[in-house]
Enzyme design. Sequence first.
Site, PDB file in Angstrom:
ATOM      1  N   GLY A 163      -5.489   6.135   0.706  1.00 42.18           N
ATOM      2  CA  GLY A 163      -4.228   6.187   0.910  1.00 42.18           C
ATOM      3  C   GLY A 163      -3.565   5.906  -0.455  1.00 42.18           C
ATOM      4  O   GLY A 163      -3.592   7.056  -1.682  1.00 42.18           O
ATOM      5  N   ARG A 164      -2.118   5.198  -0.227  1.00 41.68           N
ATOM      6  CA  ARG A 164      -1.367   5.965  -1.724  1.00 41.68           C
ATOM      7  C   ARG A 164      -1.793   5.403  -2.688  1.00 41.68           C
ATOM      8  O   ARG A 164      -1.618   5.756  -3.748  1.00 41.68           O
ATOM      9  CB  ARG A 164       0.175   4.480  -1.134  1.00 41.68           C
ATOM     10  CG  ARG A 164       1.040   5.269  -0.446  1.00 41.68           C
ATOM     11  CD  ARG A 164       2.352   4.149   0.027  1.00 41.68           C
ATOM     12  NE  ARG A 164       2.127   2.916  -0.255  1.00 41.68           N
ATOM     13  CZ  ARG A 164       3.325   2.646  -0.704  1.00 41.68           C
ATOM     14  NH1 ARG A 164       4.234   3.126  -1.253  1.00 41.68           N
ATOM     15  NH2 ARG A 164       3.482   1.432  -0.807  1.00 41.68           N
ATOM     16  N   ILE A 165      -2.786   4.189  -3.129  1.00 38.47           N
ATOM     17  CA  ILE A 165      -3.536   4.132  -4.324  1.00 38.47           C
ATOM     18  C   ILE A 165      -4.658   4.933  -4.221  1.00 38.47           C
ATOM     19  O   ILE A 165      -4.751   5.675  -4.989  1.00 38.47           O
ATOM     20  CB  ILE A 165      -3.508   2.495  -3.955  1.00 38.47           C
ATOM     21  CG1 ILE A 165      -2.328   1.480  -3.783  1.00 38.47           C
ATOM     22  CG2 ILE A 165      -4.456   2.578  -5.435  1.00 38.47           C
ATOM     23  CD1 ILE A 165      -3.557  -0.381  -3.275  1.00 38.47           C
ATOM     24  N   ARG A 185     -11.471   7.837   6.840  1.00 38.95           N
ATOM     25  CA  ARG A 185     -11.041   8.665   8.100  1.00 38.95           C
ATOM     26  C   ARG A 185     -10.252  10.430   7.520  1.00 38.95           C
ATOM     27  O   ARG A 185     -10.455  10.526   7.090  1.00 38.95           O
ATOM     28  CB  ARG A 185     -10.030   8.013   8.418  1.00 38.95           C
ATOM     29  CG  ARG A 185      -9.606   6.305   8.739  1.00 38.95           C
ATOM     30  CD  ARG A 185      -9.213   5.625   9.196  1.00 38.95           C
ATOM     31  NE  ARG A 185      -7.676   5.530   8.047  1.00 38.95           N
ATOM     32  CZ  ARG A 185      -6.810   6.202   8.435  1.00 38.95           C
ATOM     33  NH1 ARG A 185      -5.975   6.475   9.577  1.00 38.95           N
ATOM     34  NH2 ARG A 185      -4.994   6.449   7.005  1.00 38.95           N
ATOM     35  N   THR A 244     -10.632  -2.783  -6.009  1.00 39.13           N
ATOM     36  CA  THR A 244      -9.560  -3.545  -6.065  1.00 39.13           C
ATOM     37  C   THR A 244      -8.782  -3.877  -5.269  1.00 39.13           C
ATOM     38  O   THR A 244      -7.405  -4.178  -4.750  1.00 39.13           O
ATOM     39  CB  THR A 244      -8.526  -3.366  -7.319  1.00 39.13           C
ATOM     40  OG1 THR A 244      -8.409  -1.691  -7.282  1.00 39.13           O
ATOM     41  CG2 THR A 244      -8.831  -2.815  -8.247  1.00 39.13           C
ATOM     42  N   ARG A 246      -9.724  -5.360  -1.484  1.00 44.43           N
ATOM     43  CA  ARG A 246     -10.508  -6.989  -0.783  1.00 44.43           C
ATOM     44  C   ARG A 246     -11.661  -6.774  -0.840  1.00 44.43           C
ATOM     45  O   ARG A 246     -12.449  -6.448  -0.771  1.00 44.43           O
ATOM     46  CB  ARG A 246      -9.694  -6.436   0.997  1.00 44.43           C
ATOM     47  CG  ARG A 246      -8.674  -6.580   1.149  1.00 44.43           C
ATOM     48  CD  ARG A 246      -6.744  -7.459   0.052  1.00 44.43           C
ATOM     49  NE  ARG A 246      -6.162  -7.629   0.554  1.00 44.43           N
ATOM     50  CZ  ARG A 246      -5.308  -7.213   0.428  1.00 44.43           C
ATOM     51  NH1 ARG A 246      -6.135  -6.468  -1.263  1.00 44.43           N
ATOM     52  NH2 ARG A 246      -4.109  -7.485   0.284  1.00 44.43           N
ATOM     53  N   GLU A 275      -9.805 -17.505  -3.003  1.00 49.20           N
ATOM     54  CA  GLU A 275      -8.715 -17.428  -3.957  1.00 49.20           C
ATOM     55  C   GLU A 275      -7.772 -18.871  -4.515  1.00 49.20           C
ATOM     56  O   GLU A 275      -7.741 -19.447  -3.131  1.00 49.20           O
ATOM     57  CB  GLU A 275      -7.362 -15.964  -4.416  1.00 49.20           C
ATOM     58  CG  GLU A 275      -9.264 -14.831  -4.183  1.00 49.20           C
ATOM     59  CD  GLU A 275      -8.374 -13.612  -4.598  1.00 49.20           C
ATOM     60  OE1 GLU A 275      -8.257 -12.688  -3.956  1.00 49.20           O
ATOM     61  OE2 GLU A 275      -6.997 -13.402  -4.136  1.00 49.20           O
ATOM     62  N   HIS A 294      -7.205 -11.412 -10.040  1.00 48.34           N
ATOM     63  CA  HIS A 294      -5.831 -10.635  -8.903  1.00 48.34           C
ATOM     64  C   HIS A 294      -5.043 -10.220  -9.362  1.00 48.34           C
ATOM     65  O   HIS A 294      -3.730 -10.963  -8.607  1.00 48.34           O
ATOM     66  CB  HIS A 294      -6.011 -10.820  -7.619  1.00 48.34           C
ATOM     67  CG  HIS A 294      -5.893 -10.712  -5.960  1.00 48.34           C
ATOM     68  ND1 HIS A 294      -6.117 -10.988  -4.413  1.00 48.34           N
ATOM     69  CD2 HIS A 294      -4.964  -9.448  -6.008  1.00 48.34           C
ATOM     70  CE1 HIS A 294      -5.285 -10.257  -4.441  1.00 48.34           C
ATOM     71  NE2 HIS A 294      -4.956  -9.487  -4.352  1.00 48.34           N
TER      72      HIS A 294
END
Length: 348
Positions: A163-165, A185, A244, A246, A275, A294
């Site tokens: 994805g974007r990251i 995917r 980084t 989940r 957390e 986080h």
Amino acid sequence: MNIVILDDYQDAVRKLACARKLDPYPAKVYTNNVKGVGQLAVRLRDADIVVLIRERTAITRALLEKLPRLKLIAQTGAVGPHIDVQACTEHGVAVAEGVGDPVAPAELTWALIMAAMRRIPQYVANLKHGAWQQSGLKAASMPPNFGLGMVLRGRTLGIWGYGRIGRLVAGYGRAFGMRVLVWGREASRVQAAADGFEVAPDKAALFRDSDVLSLHLRLTDETRGCVRFDDLATMKPTALLVNTARAELIEPDALVAALNRGRPGMAAVDVFESEPILQGHALLRLENCVCTPHIGFVELDSYETYFSAAFDNVVNYIKGTPTHIVNPGALQVRRPLQSRSSSRPTPL
């Protein structure tokens, strides 16, 4: 209308430039975190609007039932499973979605990769105790000279989730001369190939071949626990796993068990199942795990972006022109504004 901002651990929000947007309105900022429904209900009993910082507090049906005054939840970033949107709609609580930016989490991912691969946290910690050029990392389960660290150039960077990251991190890997291997995917694999990156033949190859494997998946029912101990056990004893995204992407206790067995040899994590974590958390006790609290999105530019959008949604709602509402049905059943005597919150 009373506004409550939760979980501002560093007391940073009121010092942001965008905080001036809320100057005309009574607002209170809490800098600590509470988990229990009862404690949250007391904290939020006079709130008309709640501003959430990412997923730090869950908004459940049980909590909503104790908050008859609540009308709007302004989310910083994307709305996720921490908010029971259906229950919000039924209770007439509108949920306004914010905006996000992939740069900060991508840069933190790369910082962790470089720090962990060169053993910087271990070297720094030992230097502070008088040990010169000593990283530790000499357990019997570790390969010879594991403590020396390794460069990135010429090694394989695995990316699960494009994805974007993930795209940004893949670009960083290319810039550092790494072989970049992508899995995800079908649409992600097609896009990665179009961008000139190698696509792994399957998930097994991704884990087996990566010297650095970075997770960039959204947490869904499908992805929860998708990284199993058996997957980790196939990684190289010199490899680094980075998460980084989940914590729940990895099945419970699998990472601790894998690190104790030496495959992968190292991990760097910014996310945890609950957390804030406690001081005795198992990952904190492992010398071959670099942990950060986080902070993927925790930096000044991101805070201004996240909170500016959230505060715009708050002000627009108060003015009667709600924006970016993910459950517009709630606007049809919300209670009218009500006046209620209570202790006034302190200004933002």
